[in-house]
Design an enzyme around this catalytic site. Sequence first.
Site, short mmCIF file in Angstrom:
data_model
loop_
_atom_site.label_atom_id
_atom_site.label_comp_id
_atom_site.label_asym_id
_atom_site.label_seq_id
_atom_site.Cartn_x
_atom_site.Cartn_y
_atom_site.Cartn_z
N SER A 1 -109.02 56.45 -70.66
CA SER A 1 -108.02 56.14 -69.48
C SER A 1 -108.12 57.48 -68.93
CB SER A 1 -106.77 55.95 -69.93
OG SER A 1 -106.72 54.61 -70.39
N GLU B 1 -119.48 59.86 -73.54
CA GLU B 1 -118.68 59.02 -74.33
C GLU B 1 -119.78 58.58 -75.50
OE1 GLU B 1 -115.36 57.70 -74.52
OE2 GLU B 1 -116.75 56.63 -76.51
N GLY C 1 -93.79 50.42 -89.12
CA GLY C 1 -92.92 49.94 -88.30
C GLY C 1 -92.75 50.30 -86.89
N TYR D 1 -94.99 50.75 -82.67
CA TYR D 1 -95.47 49.81 -81.90
C TYR D 1 -96.64 48.94 -82.28
CZ TYR D 1 -94.34 52.78 -77.65
OH TYR D 1 -93.67 53.81 -76.66
N ILE D 2 -97.42 49.56 -82.84
CA ILE D 2 -98.82 48.59 -83.29
C ILE D 2 -98.28 47.67 -84.39
CG2 ILE D 2 -101.20 48.75 -84.20
CD1 ILE D 2 -101.45 51.29 -82.70
N ASP E 1 -104.09 61.32 -75.54
CA ASP E 1 -103.61 60.96 -76.95
C ASP E 1 -104.18 62.32 -77.77
OD1 ASP E 1 -102.59 58.90 -76.01
OD2 ASP E 1 -103.68 57.51 -77.65
N HIS F 1 -80.15 35.49 -58.20
CA HIS F 1 -79.67 34.19 -59.20
C HIS F 1 -80.65 33.00 -59.04
CE1 HIS F 1 -76.78 32.15 -61.31
NE2 HIS F 1 -76.54 31.29 -60.50
P1 NDP Z 1 -96.39 55.01 -84.66
O1 NDP Z 1 -96.17 56.49 -84.95
O2 NDP Z 1 -95.55 54.49 -83.37
O3 NDP Z 1 -95.80 54.24 -85.94
C1 NDP Z 1 -96.24 54.54 -87.19
C2 NDP Z 1 -95.65 53.64 -88.30
O4 NDP Z 1 -95.99 53.75 -89.50
C3 NDP Z 1 -94.05 54.15 -88.27
O5 NDP Z 1 -93.20 53.11 -88.48
C4 NDP Z 1 -94.08 55.20 -89.56
O6 NDP Z 1 -92.99 55.06 -90.21
C5 NDP Z 1 -94.98 54.28 -90.41
N1 NDP Z 1 -95.89 55.12 -91.48
C6 NDP Z 1 -96.43 56.43 -90.96
N2 NDP Z 1 -97.00 56.86 -92.41
C7 NDP Z 1 -96.68 55.91 -93.30
C8 NDP Z 1 -97.16 55.75 -94.57
N3 NDP Z 1 -97.84 56.90 -95.06
N4 NDP Z 1 -96.55 54.77 -95.32
C9 NDP Z 1 -95.92 53.85 -94.68
N5 NDP Z 1 -95.70 53.62 -93.07
C10 NDP Z 1 -95.89 55.05 -92.67
O7 NDP Z 1 -97.66 54.68 -84.62
P2 NDP Z 1 -98.67 53.12 -84.11
O8 NDP Z 1 -99.91 53.45 -84.59
O9 NDP Z 1 -97.67 52.16 -84.25
O10 NDP Z 1 -98.78 53.80 -82.63
C11 NDP Z 1 -99.19 54.82 -82.18
C12 NDP Z 1 -98.86 55.40 -80.66
O11 NDP Z 1 -99.73 54.47 -79.92
C13 NDP Z 1 -97.49 55.07 -80.41
O12 NDP Z 1 -96.62 56.00 -80.60
C14 NDP Z 1 -97.45 54.65 -79.03
O13 NDP Z 1 -97.37 56.15 -78.32
C15 NDP Z 1 -98.93 54.29 -78.73
N6 NDP Z 1 -98.87 52.83 -78.56
C16 NDP Z 1 -98.03 52.34 -77.40
C17 NDP Z 1 -98.05 50.86 -77.16
C18 NDP Z 1 -97.41 50.31 -75.98
O14 NDP Z 1 -97.03 51.09 -75.00
N7 NDP Z 1 -96.94 49.09 -75.91
C19 NDP Z 1 -98.58 49.74 -78.01
C20 NDP Z 1 -99.30 50.53 -79.21
C21 NDP Z 1 -99.50 51.86 -79.38
P3 NDP Z 1 -91.66 56.09 -89.88
O15 NDP Z 1 -90.87 55.55 -88.72
O16 NDP Z 1 -90.87 56.18 -91.09
O17 NDP Z 1 -92.41 57.44 -89.54
#
Ligand code: NDP
Length: 452
Positions: free
Chosen positions: A14, A34, A175, A177-178, A302, A434
Amino acid sequence: MSFDFDLFVIGGGSGGVRAARVAAQEGAKVALAEEDRYGGTCVIRGCVPKKLMVFASEFSGMVSDAQAYGWNIQPGSFSWNTFRGELYAELDRLEGIYRTLLKNSGVETMDQRATVKDAHTVRLADGTEITAKHILVAVGGRPTKPAIEGAELAITSNDIFHLETLPESILIVGGGYIASEFAGILNGMGVKTTQFYRGEQILRGFDNEARTHVANEMIERGVDLRLNTNAVKLEKAGDQIKVTDTHGDIRLFDKVMFATGRVPNTDGLGLEEIGVKLGRGSEIIVDDYSQTDVPSIYAVGDVTDRANLTPVAIREGMAFVETVFKGNPTKPDHELIPTAIFTQPEMGTVGLSEEEAAAQEPVEVYATSFKPMQQSFAGRSEKVMMKLIVSQATRKVLGCHIVAPAAGEMIQLAGIAIKMGATKEDFDRTVAVHPTMSEELVTMKAPSRTVG
Ligand code: NDP
């Protein structure tokens, strides 16, 4: 000194594509390399296929809703194979559009990996060396897996779109977004879905009330969400995967997906060798104008790990062109970014959470939760949530959080008002539309509580 190009962009996602196109339109001689598919994470293995999967999965509830509205239709079955074929065709179409846009803008594209040799030189995988006055690194990030035993047995969000068949059961670890979006998608597609999150509540960092609402609704819809739980070991068990969790419990799943965060794609790019500083997470360190420690090298998206969202990468790319090719130094604006999380139910959010706002100043919280008309008529028990956080001192709306169908669409519009500095009284002066769900945003009269 003369260069082969004015700008060499590494990465066709992007941010990179937008910067390349706009710079070329300004008359710059631009090349872009790319190594994978054009469109990057968002188009090929992120936002776009994910949203199409959300649409596909949401049909599961529509038949019973339609029946409640008097339609005589029977539930059918979901064909992953059919959907996947259509999905691939759509991604091919979109990739084609990206290529055409670049071509029509006069950007020379190179379908191979490029690395940085020095401040003005990139080296292609085939050994060719090309010089450029400016280099823009926009190589994005990739999913990462935790270093636990058996992690290689698990897939990531990159693989989910390529499954030959839908599994009967899946464990999603994470936990964010993804993890939370795919838990909803797969549950909606009929996959028995378990989600492990190591902390107290999913979607850490978002408004507590909003994320708790999302989590409760996800559980209501059938996701087996296990909080304070993590996977510690994965083992092969025939066609399945045996998972041991932090409590010592053992369960079998057809698939395990890690959605445990993403890392910038800076490995082997040659950046540190020439003086570009990387952060602790290997992200490229840039200033407010996306410039690195090597003045001819910039980075957007990113790979810089600022706000990892497609529209933000695009803004950063445009601000880079404005700064470097239009002589108008421009900082990308990272304040008050509206965003949607396509969980089921969907969440839209802009500004501060109640917790962040209360830590900053005294605030009024206006919150409401109710059964929306459309779903209520169909006999569904689910509730939506609308919430405004208001500064007691300035009356400005500091945050808006919506959990509801189409919350992403609503937050885009609320985001404009909040970005303009709207006060609670501005919201109140606006006539309600409404009957809609979002009219609650302009009809909440008394605060639910004051905090801070
Ligand atoms: P995030 O950083 O949002 O979430 C990672 C998750 O994995 C957290 O819950 C984290 O826990 C957990 N985690 C990290 N390390 C470990 C581990 N060793 N063991 C267990 N759990 C772990 O990453 P995502 O991959 O979900 O998304 C990446 C980014 O992509 C987002 O921050 C966002 O910016 C972007 N995105 C945006 C979307 C949208 O706009 N709709 C959709 C998808 C992605 P903890 O909370 O405890 O750190």
